[in-house]
Design a protein around this motif. Structure first.
Motif, PDB file in Angstrom:
ATOM      1  N   GLU A  45       2.938 -14.011 -10.158  1.00 20.44           N
ATOM      2  CA  GLU A  45       2.925 -15.360  -9.618  1.00 20.44           C
ATOM      3  C   GLU A  45       1.926 -15.417  -8.456  1.00 20.44           C
ATOM      4  N   VAL A  46       1.536 -16.612  -8.082  1.00 14.19           N
ATOM      5  CA  VAL A  46       0.615 -16.790  -6.967  1.00 14.19           C
ATOM      6  C   VAL A  46       1.410 -16.692  -5.666  1.00 14.19           C
ATOM      7  N   VAL A  47       1.006 -15.764  -4.800  1.00 12.45           N
ATOM      8  CA  VAL A  47       1.642 -15.597  -3.495  1.00 12.45           C
ATOM      9  C   VAL A  47       0.574 -15.855  -2.434  1.00 12.45           C
ATOM     10  N   VAL A  48       0.713 -16.962  -1.730  1.00 14.02           N
ATOM     11  CA  VAL A  48      -0.255 -17.354  -0.713  1.00 14.02           C
ATOM     12  C   VAL A  48      -0.149 -16.411   0.473  1.00 14.02           C
ATOM     13  N   ARG A  49      -1.296 -15.954   0.940  1.00 17.75           N
ATOM     14  CA  ARG A  49      -1.341 -15.071   2.106  1.00 17.75           C
ATOM     15  C   ARG A  49      -1.331 -15.921   3.364  1.00 17.75           C
ATOM     16  N   VAL A  83      -7.910 -20.530  -1.419  1.00  8.93           N
ATOM     17  CA  VAL A  83      -6.790 -20.028  -0.621  1.00  8.93           C
ATOM     18  C   VAL A  83      -6.579 -18.541  -0.884  1.00  8.93           C
ATOM     19  N   LEU A 139      -0.948 -26.657  -0.777  1.00  5.92           N
ATOM     20  CA  LEU A 139      -0.875 -25.527   0.147  1.00  5.92           C
ATOM     21  C   LEU A 139       0.153 -25.785   1.238  1.00  5.92           C
ATOM     22  N   ARG A 178       0.120  -9.573  -8.459  1.00  6.02           N
ATOM     23  CA  ARG A 178       1.405 -10.233  -8.697  1.00  6.02           C
ATOM     24  C   ARG A 178       1.278 -11.186  -9.880  1.00  6.02           C
ATOM     25  N   HIS A 214      -8.915 -11.691  -3.176  1.00  5.63           N
ATOM     26  CA  HIS A 214      -8.333 -12.564  -4.204  1.00  5.63           C
ATOM     27  C   HIS A 214      -8.047 -13.940  -3.627  1.00  5.63           C
ATOM     28  N   TRP A 215      -8.254 -14.975  -4.447  1.00  7.98           N
ATOM     29  CA  TRP A 215      -8.018 -16.345  -4.030  1.00  7.98           C
ATOM     30  C   TRP A 215      -7.615 -17.201  -5.219  1.00  7.98           C
ATOM     31  N   THR A 216      -7.085 -18.384  -4.904  1.00 12.23           N
ATOM     32  CA  THR A 216      -6.784 -19.401  -5.904  1.00 12.23           C
ATOM     33  C   THR A 216      -7.211 -20.739  -5.332  1.00 12.23           C
ATOM     34  N   VAL A 238      -4.843 -15.135  -1.553  1.00 14.70           N
ATOM     35  CA  VAL A 238      -3.558 -14.785  -2.160  1.00 14.70           C
ATOM     36  C   VAL A 238      -3.411 -13.263  -2.190  1.00 14.70           C
TER      37      VAL A 238
END
Length: 119
Positions: A31-35, A23, A73, A29, A64-66, A25
């Motif tokens: 914290e993880v911020v989903v794009r 996913v 999600l 940051r 960047h991804w997670t 991101v």
């Protein structure tokens, strides 16, 4: 005997979980911020890829991804208005990089051009 018939819908939506997704991101940051993205019609959608290679091919190397499950999600995206989930989009709109006559440059967010799965 078939329990389900899709006479009115020749291609029924697939409701099988996609499994762990790569996913996109936002970088930098704690914290993880989903794009989030927009579909060609302007609806907000969360985006996930089934491999890091597919993510890089669509969004560019070094993005960047997670890893998140489809359900995680959806749980992160739905409260902020992204009820669609697009898996493995292949095309994105190019960013606007230059303008004529010295006008201000603007950036256009990528918009996955695929059929989005809904809940």
């Amino acid at each position: 005997m078939c329990l389900f018939q899709y006479e009115d819908d020749p291609e029924p939506e697939e409701h099988v979980p996609a499994g762990p997704l790569y996913v996109p991101v936002l970088p930098g940051r704690a914290e993880v911020v989903v794009r989030l993205f927009r579909t060609p019609l302007g609806a907000r959608t969360a985006v996930g890829f089934t491999s890091a290679e597919r993510l890089a091919a669509t969004l560019g190397a070094g993005h960047h991804w997670t890893r998140l499950s489809e359900s995680a999600l959806r749980a992160m995206a739905e409260p902020i208005g992204a009820s669609l989930l697009t898996v493995d989009p292949t095309l994105t709109a190019p960013a606007v990089t230059g303008t004529a006559a010295g006008a201000a440059t603007t950036s256009v967010p990528e918009a996955p051009e695929t059929v989005a799965r809904t809940a």
